[in-house]
Design an enzyme around this catalytic site. Structure first.
Site, PDB file in Angstrom:
ATOM      1  N   GLU A   1       0.802  -1.227   0.000  1.00  0.00           N
ATOM      2  CA  GLU A   1       0.000   0.000   0.000  1.00  0.00           C
ATOM      3  C   GLU A   1       0.838   1.282   0.000  1.00  0.00           C
ATOM      4  O   GLU A   1       0.649   2.172   0.829  1.00  0.00           O
ATOM      5  CB  GLU A   1      -0.989  -0.033   1.174  1.00  0.00           C
ATOM      6  CG  GLU A   1      -1.892  -1.246   1.136  1.00  0.00           C
ATOM      7  CD  GLU A   1      -2.860  -1.358   2.299  1.00  0.00           C
ATOM      8  OE1 GLU A   1      -3.000  -0.403   3.075  1.00  0.00           O
ATOM      9  OE2 GLU A   1      -3.491  -2.428   2.428  1.00  0.00           O
TER      10      GLU A   1
ATOM     11  N   GLU B   1      -5.868 -10.874  -1.778  1.00  0.00           N
ATOM     12  CA  GLU B   1      -6.728 -10.771  -0.584  1.00  0.00           C
ATOM     13  C   GLU B   1      -8.209 -10.728  -0.972  1.00  0.00           C
ATOM     14  O   GLU B   1      -8.977  -9.948  -0.464  1.00  0.00           O
ATOM     15  CB  GLU B   1      -6.347  -9.532   0.237  1.00  0.00           C
ATOM     16  CG  GLU B   1      -4.881  -9.467   0.626  1.00  0.00           C
ATOM     17  CD  GLU B   1      -4.516  -8.215   1.401  1.00  0.00           C
ATOM     18  OE1 GLU B   1      -5.426  -7.560   1.955  1.00  0.00           O
ATOM     19  OE2 GLU B   1      -3.317  -7.886   1.468  1.00  0.00           O
TER      20      GLU B   1
END
Ligand code: G3I
Length: 358
Positions: free
Chosen positions: A161, A267
């Site tokens: 991220e 994910e």
């Protein structure tokens, strides 16, 4: 095997009571689909899920994991929050248990994650602003952790991220404040020096729903490759919700694959929780979830085999999802492929259908 559309026809034929039970509120799960084969048995790519030591004490979950996947990701216990003690020492108890479970069951271990802006470890916070100290601690942490799982982790999310939510550049964080943007390539070089075997990934989210963020993510990946950083894979977390327009996943997958690197759907979950006025029924939400799962797997299957690293769901049973944790209301969201009892949902059947070309 019935397709989701056929299943809707089947459901339509069910006694009204069997369907009506799912038509009020979010908590009731829709009618369960027929049994599905183990996901790993039908997929032409590794199937993974996330695990945590707290859940490995549940034999039903362990059974579902071993039946369906060939790869596991540490949901949180290979992160700084589980390893780095406040005094700066390391505690490998939890990550070692995750690695031991994977080794014991012959599962590939995808390690997650070395560097993440969201991990605010006190041992690092304390030296924020002290560049020499932080540089040394950063180097030491990555070398110690990546080195420890050399030969046991097939891959790492090295940096997680790094791109701003709006896609307009890169996150400002403890690492960028003290090390500059070079914290990103430095992490890859340090991980490679510590582990010469693991595939090294850059991982991020909302790459399907936010084209600008996806462009910035790909720009970062290209710049890393051009700089000689050992970037070897791209992780797209794929935390979706049922409002995502059809086709967005397919477009994103094509863009992400354009660099030729292995792609990890890292994910996957599809939130069924609709914010605001929701006039849909649980069955309609289940249908939309199934269609999105089908699109993810179908788009992944369109990749060349060498680019199909894995599809990892962020949990298997709805009840195990992070989306049950605060601040989310527990029991409302049904984001995964199996219900809380471990029964396959329409989304699981859609996964199998797409994985087998239907
Ligand atoms: O189980 C312990 C409990 O024993 C302890 O008392 C409690 C208080 O410290 O912590 C509990 O562990 C929590 C763990 O989730 C299990 O619930 C950790 O504090 C908490 O930090 C951890 O949150 C994880 C979060 O990442 C932060 O690491 C979530 O499980 C996990 O699903 C989430 O996963 C992230 C990915 O890494 C990156 N992409 C987004 C995704 C969802 O946020």
């Amino acid at each position: 095997m019935t397709s989701p559309l056929t299943r809707r026809a089947l459901i339509a034929a069910l006694p009204a009571a069997a369907v009506a039970s799912g038509c009020k509120g979010h908590a009731q799960a829709p009618v369960q689909t027929a049994p599905v084969p183990p996901l790993k048995a039908v997929a032409q790519f590794p199937v993974g899920t996330c695990i945590s030591t707290g859940k490995l004490g549940d034999p039903a979950l362990v059974g579902l994991v071993l039946r369906n996947v060939t790869q596991v990701t540490a949901e949180w216990e290979m992160k700084m929050e589980a390893i780095l003690r406040d005094d700066g020492g390391f505690d490998f108890t939890r990550p070692d248990a995750i690695a031991a479970f994977a080794g014991q069951h012959g599962l590939r271990l995808h390690a997650h994650t070395l560097v993440w802006y969201a991990q605010k470890a006190p041992a690092f916070q304390r030296i924020d602003g002290n560049k020499p100290a932080l540089t040394g601690a950063y180097r030491n942490y990555i070398q110690a952790v990546a080195g420890r799982y050399r030969g046991r982790a097939v891959s790492w999310d090295v940096v997680n991220e790094a791109v701003k939510d709006d896609g307009d550049g890169y996150r400002e964080c403890l690492w960028s404040r003290n090390l500059g943007i070079d914290y990103i390539p430095d992490a890859f070089h340090l991980a490679r020096a510590a582990d010469d075997q693991a595939l090294l990934f850059l991982n991020d989210y909302n790459l399907e729903s936010n084209p600008k963020k996806r462009r910035t993510f790909l720009h970062l990946a290209e710049a890393l490759l051009k700089s000689g950083a050992p970037l070897q894979g791209l992780g797209t977390q794929t935390h979706l919700d049922i409002n995502l327009q059809p086709g967005m996943v397919t477009t994103a997958m094509r863009d992400l694959a354009s660099l030729g690197l292995p792609i990890h759907v890292s994910e996957l979950d599809v939130s069924t929780r609709v914010r605001g006025l929701d006039l849909s029924s649980p069955q309609e939400r289940a249908d939309r979830q199934a269609r999105l799962v089908h699109e993810v797997v179908e788009a992944f299957m369109s990749l060349p085999p060498q680019q199909r690293f894995a599809i990892t769901t962020w949990g298997l049973r709805d009840s195990d999802s992070w989306l049950q944790l605060a601040p989310n209301p527990p029991g409302v969201d049904l984001p995964l492929l199996f219900d809380k009892a471990g029964r396959p949902k329409e989304a699981a059947a859609a996964f199998v259908a797409a994985a087998t070309g239907r």
